[in-house]
Motif scaffolding. Structure first.
Motif, PDB file in Angstrom:
ATOM      1  N   ALA A 149       0.823  -1.218   0.000  1.00  0.00           N
ATOM      2  CA  ALA A 149       0.000   0.000   0.000  1.00  0.00           C
ATOM      3  C   ALA A 149       0.851   1.259   0.000  1.00  0.00           C
ATOM      4  N   ASP A 150       0.205   2.387  -0.254  1.00  0.00           N
ATOM      5  CA  ASP A 150       0.900   3.674  -0.205  1.00  0.00           C
ATOM      6  C   ASP A 150       1.068   4.119   1.248  1.00  0.00           C
ATOM      7  N   LEU A 175      -5.058  -2.147  -5.500  1.00  0.00           N
ATOM      8  CA  LEU A 175      -6.407  -2.551  -5.913  1.00  0.00           C
ATOM      9  C   LEU A 175      -7.434  -1.483  -5.543  1.00  0.00           C
ATOM     10  N   GLN A 176      -7.322  -0.930  -4.374  1.00  0.00           N
ATOM     11  CA  GLN A 176      -8.254   0.123  -3.964  1.00  0.00           C
ATOM     12  C   GLN A 176      -8.137   1.348  -4.857  1.00  0.00           C
ATOM     13  N   HIS A 177      -6.914   1.696  -5.226  1.00  0.00           N
ATOM     14  CA  HIS A 177      -6.718   2.830  -6.128  1.00  0.00           C
ATOM     15  C   HIS A 177      -7.336   2.531  -7.497  1.00  0.00           C
ATOM     16  N   ALA A 178      -7.133   1.327  -8.001  1.00  0.00           N
ATOM     17  CA  ALA A 178      -7.676   0.967  -9.311  1.00  0.00           C
ATOM     18  C   ALA A 178      -9.202   1.003  -9.295  1.00  0.00           C
ATOM     19  N   ARG A 179      -9.801   0.479  -8.250  1.00  0.00           N
ATOM     20  CA  ARG A 179     -11.267   0.448  -8.147  1.00  0.00           C
ATOM     21  C   ARG A 179     -11.845   1.850  -8.025  1.00  0.00           C
ATOM     22  N   VAL A 200      -6.429  -8.544  -9.238  1.00  0.00           N
ATOM     23  CA  VAL A 200      -7.175  -9.605  -8.540  1.00  0.00           C
ATOM     24  C   VAL A 200      -6.634 -10.971  -8.935  1.00  0.00           C
ATOM     25  N   ALA A 201      -6.339 -11.138 -10.206  1.00  0.00           N
ATOM     26  CA  ALA A 201      -5.786 -12.423 -10.678  1.00  0.00           C
ATOM     27  C   ALA A 201      -4.433 -12.726 -10.039  1.00  0.00           C
TER      28      ALA A 201
END
Length: 223
Positions: free
Chosen positions: A194-195, A202-206, A218-219
């Protein structure tokens, strides 16, 4: 104490000679930087043969090689590197030919620096390796080249960001950055690192709606 006239004359001549030599040296090196900016390889070779210092700095702390790199002038950069220019010499803002070529996606010059002693652990003014800005700016082949060279994929810069985080946070989520995220994942980047505020890739991408990047993460086991 009065200095004898002959000694005073000798001192004057010696100082004048040294000053003239220093001035001549400075002029040669100023011309070297100008020739690098203009891509004048012939003049560069002549100046080096006349004694110009290949790693001399200009007012910005740049070497002639960094000047040529900023112009993305492969022929001039090649001539300077072949003559022994330092690919790791940093300017006043901590750019080196290697770091600048990586950040800007100047792939041919980057490969030259990698084959001539580039310091893979060197960092820019933000504390990042060459891989981090290359990932941010979408330079796919540059990223692949740096990964293959062995740059640490999980290096964290002064902002608390890795190459993977910058490829998400500072991108548009498009095809180039999707390929970069995949390349970093394939290189075993930590997809859950994480940052500085605890927000994961993943949270940033979502949060940005980057669905393809989300799928890649996710993969790879991101959460």
């Amino acid at each position: 104490m009065r200095i004898p006239v002959t000694l005073a004359a000798f001192i004057f001549v010696t100082l004048a000679t040294l000053l003239a030599g220093a001035t001549g040296q400075n002029m040669r090196e100023a011309r070297l930087h100008q020739a690098a900016a203009e891509g004048d390889v012939t003049t560069i070779r002549q100046l080096l043969a006349a004694g110009a210092k290949i790693n001399a700095r200009d007012s910005q702390g740049r070497t002639a090689l960094l000047v040529a790199t900023q112009e993305n002038d492969v022929a001039t950069a090649t001539a300077l590197i072949d003559a022994g220019a330092d690919v790791n010499a940093k300017d006043n803002i901590k750019d080196s030919p290697y770091l600048y070529a990586g950040a800007r996606g100047h792939l041919e010059i980057l490969k030259l620096t990698l084959s001539h002693g580039a310091d893979l652990k060197s960092t820019n003014r933000y504390g990042g390796t060459a891989l981090i800005p290359a990932s941010e700016r979408g330079h796919v082949e540059t990223v692949r080249t740096l990964i293959k060279a062995g740059v640490e994929v999980d290096h964290v810069n002064n902002l608390g960001w890795t190459a993977l985080l910058e490829a998400i946070i500072l991108s548009d989520g498009g095809e180039r950055h999707q390929k970069i995220v995949q390349a970093l994942v394939d290189a075993k980047a930590n997809v859950n690192l994480a940052d500085g505020e605890g927000v994961s890739p993943l949270q940033h991408a979502r949060s940005r709606g980057y669905q393809e990047i989300e799928r890649i993460l996710v993969a790879a086991g991101a959460r």
